[in-house]
Design an enzyme around this catalytic site. Structure first.
Site, PDB file in Angstrom:
ATOM      1  N   LYS A  65       0.830  -1.212   0.000  1.00 24.43           N
ATOM      2  CA  LYS A  65       0.000   0.000   0.000  1.00 24.43           C
ATOM      3  C   LYS A  65       0.863   1.261   0.000  1.00 24.43           C
ATOM      4  O   LYS A  65       0.635   2.185  -0.782  1.00 24.43           O
ATOM      5  CB  LYS A  65      -0.908  -0.026   1.245  1.00 24.43           C
ATOM      6  CG  LYS A  65      -2.067   0.927   1.179  1.00 24.43           C
ATOM      7  CD  LYS A  65      -2.922   0.841   2.418  1.00 24.43           C
ATOM      8  CE  LYS A  65      -3.573  -0.524   2.565  1.00 24.43           C
ATOM      9  NZ  LYS A  65      -4.479  -0.596   3.719  1.00 24.43           N
ATOM     10  N   LYS A 100       2.318  -4.259  10.924  1.00 30.55           N
ATOM     11  CA  LYS A 100       0.982  -4.403  11.516  1.00 30.55           C
ATOM     12  C   LYS A 100       1.138  -5.042  12.876  1.00 30.55           C
ATOM     13  O   LYS A 100       2.090  -5.807  13.105  1.00 30.55           O
ATOM     14  CB  LYS A 100       0.104  -5.300  10.633  1.00 30.55           C
ATOM     15  CG  LYS A 100      -1.362  -5.031  10.772  1.00 30.55           C
ATOM     16  CD  LYS A 100      -1.759  -3.762  10.037  1.00 30.55           C
ATOM     17  CE  LYS A 100      -3.219  -3.474  10.029  1.00 30.55           C
ATOM     18  NZ  LYS A 100      -3.564  -2.377   9.109  1.00 30.55           N
ATOM     19  N   ASN A 109     -15.597   3.733  10.808  1.00 31.09           N
ATOM     20  CA  ASN A 109     -14.898   4.944  10.378  1.00 31.09           C
ATOM     21  C   ASN A 109     -14.814   5.053   8.857  1.00 31.09           C
ATOM     22  O   ASN A 109     -15.165   6.091   8.273  1.00 31.09           O
ATOM     23  CB  ASN A 109     -13.497   4.953  11.005  1.00 31.09           C
ATOM     24  CG  ASN A 109     -12.629   6.045  10.447  1.00 31.09           C
ATOM     25  OD1 ASN A 109     -11.853   5.820   9.527  1.00 31.09           O
ATOM     26  ND2 ASN A 109     -12.774   7.257  10.958  1.00 31.09           N
TER      27      ASN A 109
HETATM   28  P1  NAD Z   1     -14.409   0.120  12.485  1.00 28.03           P
HETATM   29  O1  NAD Z   1     -14.117  -0.765  13.618  1.00 28.03           O
HETATM   30  O2  NAD Z   1     -14.603   1.574  12.677  1.00 28.03           O
HETATM   31  O3  NAD Z   1     -15.744  -0.409  11.738  1.00 28.03           O
HETATM   32  C1  NAD Z   1     -15.917  -1.723  11.319  1.00 28.03           C
HETATM   33  C2  NAD Z   1     -17.352  -1.867  10.848  1.00 28.03           C
HETATM   34  O4  NAD Z   1     -17.552  -3.159  10.302  1.00 28.03           O
HETATM   35  C3  NAD Z   1     -18.389  -1.694  11.970  1.00 28.03           C
HETATM   36  O5  NAD Z   1     -19.503  -0.990  11.479  1.00 28.03           O
HETATM   37  C4  NAD Z   1     -18.783  -3.138  12.271  1.00 28.03           C
HETATM   38  O6  NAD Z   1     -20.107  -3.226  12.817  1.00 28.03           O
HETATM   39  C5  NAD Z   1     -18.722  -3.715  10.879  1.00 28.03           C
HETATM   40  N1  NAD Z   1     -18.635  -5.169  10.835  1.00 28.03           N
HETATM   41  C6  NAD Z   1     -17.836  -5.991  11.531  1.00 28.03           C
HETATM   42  N2  NAD Z   1     -18.077  -7.263  11.194  1.00 28.03           N
HETATM   43  C7  NAD Z   1     -19.042  -7.226  10.248  1.00 28.03           C
HETATM   44  C8  NAD Z   1     -19.726  -8.208   9.494  1.00 28.03           C
HETATM   45  N3  NAD Z   1     -19.453  -9.502   9.621  1.00 28.03           N
HETATM   46  N4  NAD Z   1     -20.662  -7.787   8.604  1.00 28.03           N
HETATM   47  C9  NAD Z   1     -20.951  -6.490   8.456  1.00 28.03           C
HETATM   48  N5  NAD Z   1     -20.343  -5.522   9.137  1.00 28.03           N
HETATM   49  C10 NAD Z   1     -19.406  -5.893  10.015  1.00 28.03           C
HETATM   50  O7  NAD Z   1     -13.281  -0.173  11.392  1.00 28.03           O
HETATM   51  P2  NAD Z   1     -12.786   0.753  10.212  1.00 28.03           P
HETATM   52  O8  NAD Z   1     -11.695   1.593  10.696  1.00 28.03           O
HETATM   53  O9  NAD Z   1     -13.960   1.378   9.516  1.00 28.03           O
HETATM   54  O10 NAD Z   1     -12.117  -0.347   9.254  1.00 28.03           O
HETATM   55  C11 NAD Z   1     -12.893  -1.162   8.383  1.00 28.03           C
HETATM   56  C12 NAD Z   1     -11.970  -1.908   7.447  1.00 28.03           C
HETATM   57  O11 NAD Z   1     -11.147  -0.965   6.744  1.00 28.03           O
HETATM   58  C13 NAD Z   1     -10.964  -2.881   8.094  1.00 28.03           C
HETATM   59  O12 NAD Z   1     -10.746  -3.930   7.185  1.00 28.03           O
HETATM   60  C14 NAD Z   1      -9.712  -2.052   8.220  1.00 28.03           C
HETATM   61  O13 NAD Z   1      -8.561  -2.839   8.269  1.00 28.03           O
HETATM   62  C15 NAD Z   1      -9.777  -1.283   6.939  1.00 28.03           C
HETATM   63  N6  NAD Z   1      -8.985  -0.046   6.946  1.00 28.03           N
HETATM   64  C16 NAD Z   1      -9.221   0.934   7.852  1.00 28.03           C
HETATM   65  C17 NAD Z   1      -8.462   2.091   7.816  1.00 28.03           C
HETATM   66  C18 NAD Z   1      -8.719   3.236   8.748  1.00 28.03           C
HETATM   67  O14 NAD Z   1      -8.046   4.262   8.603  1.00 28.03           O
HETATM   68  N7  NAD Z   1      -9.672   3.155   9.654  1.00 28.03           N
HETATM   69  C19 NAD Z   1      -7.458   2.235   6.866  1.00 28.03           C
HETATM   70  C20 NAD Z   1      -7.259   1.227   5.934  1.00 28.03           C
HETATM   71  C21 NAD Z   1      -8.035   0.086   5.985  1.00 28.03           C
END
Ligand code: NAD
Length: 428
Positions: free
Chosen positions: A95, A107, A222
């Protein structure tokens, strides 16, 4: 976190092997890049509020740091596994190289469930994590950040412990800090906005106006929330979102044919991104089984929750209307599903590009922290847009030139950059 027999590290290695073959990488380079350069496994003993001691398992993987210090989040999750952390550290390397920032990939994780821990217990886990790694992480070695179920407060406790051990201030040790304590404006929005910067570019390339499109999103945390906000600003409508229900231990999808109201949904969502299904029903949302998001009749799908969601099986449920898939989550699509999507001509924006806004903004935060400087929000988001758009164009150009899948194009650019750095340093 890995579900069932799915092993994200095996998937990450299979993706890498495929690209290594296409780039004709030398055998030593393949051996070096298909595993983390370093990994740390350790225990964190914590005195719990009831006086007992609980021992948590922690990890950090530094996949590759030839292009700069390792960078990547720390997850708190009860089903965290070392193979998930390994896979995610490798994806972080690709990335950072895809968006061409001078950082490597790392990580970390702790097997724990913050839902069942007090703030004090979580603080002790954060401090214990840093105590185990204080000499192996830092502004010029490895820079952690928040990820699933960790937040700005966790980062600040970790920074405080790091500074306590080393003496002096070192805000560049960690990113995702609270704004006002070295955090960058724009970081909260960065990943979700970045997803939509790339969706905007994909639609431009396909000659489709955003205001003529519908989208369905998995997750409501988020990434999903800010992606939906910016997509709405561009005129697009989201008809379905899904989230995990902590009480029922299952996921639900929430559907509104004429578009979900983001602020209304946020008001009935807990801090972990779980939507209250009774309140949603009261507000007129159709509550469906969690996998309904993937079957929506929409133009754009945004998986923004977990890995391993678009599989050989679920890909067949995707509507023929879907033209763009933007991977907000890391590793949501399996190689079997990739094959189907490529043959169908779906425009896939791979995770290493689509969700790179987070790490790009973390890099901006680190730059500001190291310089003791503070940029305005518009400046941060403007720089982010420039970086993401340039990365999108490079990937799209290579994909078109070679007639290859966008994921392969992104990986080829990234792996080639990392391999060159390893060669230039004389490692191989
Ligand atoms: P978060 O914890 O804020 O939100 C996760 C969401 O997924 C929640 O709404 C939760 O209820 C939902 N969820 C969990 N299991 C689920 C399922 N089985 N079915 C449907 N919904 C489900 O996490 P985030 O920061 O939004 O991250 C989400 C994804 O994005 C992850 O894979 C994370 O690695 C990736 N990501 C996040 C960031 C970041 O800056 N936050 C950056 C790059 C990648």
């Amino acid at each position: 976190m890995s579900s069932g027999s799915f092993n994200p590290f095996e998937m990450a290695q299979a993706q890498f092997d495929n690209i290594a073959e296409q780039l004709d990488l030398e055998p030593g380079m393949r051996q070096l890049l298909r595993n983390p350069l370093r990994e740390y496994h350790f225990l964190i003993p914590v005195r719990m509020d009831d006086g007992s001691t609980q021992v948590f398992r922690g990890f950090r993987c530094q996949h590759n740091d030839a292009r700069g210090p390792s960078k990547g989040g720390i997850r708190f999750h009860p089903q965290e596994t070392i193979d998930t952390v390994r896979a995610l550290s490798m994806w972080m390397t690709w990335k950072c190289a895809t968006v061409d920032i001078p950082l490597g990939g790392g990580k970390g994780g702790v097997i724990c469930d913050p839902h069942h821990l007090s703030a004090r217990e979580q603080e002790q886990i954060c401090r214990g994590w840093v105590r185990q790694l204080a000499r192996n992480v830092g502004p010029v070695q490895d820079v952690p950040a928040p990820d699933v179920m960790t937040n700005a407060q966790h980062m600040l406790w970790m920074l405080d412990e790091y500074e306590h051990i080393h003496g002096g201030h070192a805000p560049g040790f960690i990113t995702g800090k609270p704004v006002g304590m070295g955090g960058s404006l724009g970081r909260t929005e960065a990943t979700g906005y970045g997803v939509i910067f790339t969706v905007r570019e994909a639609l431009r390339e396909l000659g489709i106006r955003p205001q003529d499109t519908l989208a369905s999103v998995q997750g409501f945390g988020n990434v999903a929330q800010y992606a939906i906000r910016l997509y709405n600003q561009l005129g697009g409508k989201v008809t379905c979102v899904s989230s995990w229900d902590q009480g029922d231990q299952t996921s639900y999808a929430f559907r509104k044919q004429n578009g979900v109201d983001i602020e209304e949904l946020v008001s009935i969502t807990d801090r972990f991104g779980g939507i209250d299904k009774n309140k949603a029903e009261g507000l007129g949302y159709q509550v469906l089984p969690g996998d309904a998001w993937i079957e929506e009749e929409v133009d754009i799908l945004i998986p923004a929750a977990l890995e391993n969601q678009i599989t050989g099986e679920t890909v067949l449920k995707i509507s023929q209307r879907v033209k763009v898939i933007a991977e907000g989550a890391n590793g949501p699509t399996t190689p079997e599903a990739d094959q189907v999507l490529f043959e169908r001509g779906v425009y896939l924006i791979p995770d290493v590009l689509a969700n790179a806004g987070g790490v790009t903004c973390s890099y901006f935060e680190q730059v500001q922290s190291n310089m003791n400087y503070f940029w305005e929000r518009d400046e941060v988001l403007g720089k982010l847009d420039v970086k993401m758009t340039a990365a999108f164009e490079a990937v799209s150009e290579l994909a078109k030139k070679r007639g290859i899948y966008q994921r392969d194009a992104a990986f080829m650019i990234a792996v080639d950059r990392v391999a060159r750095a390893c060669r230039d340093r004389g490692w191989i």
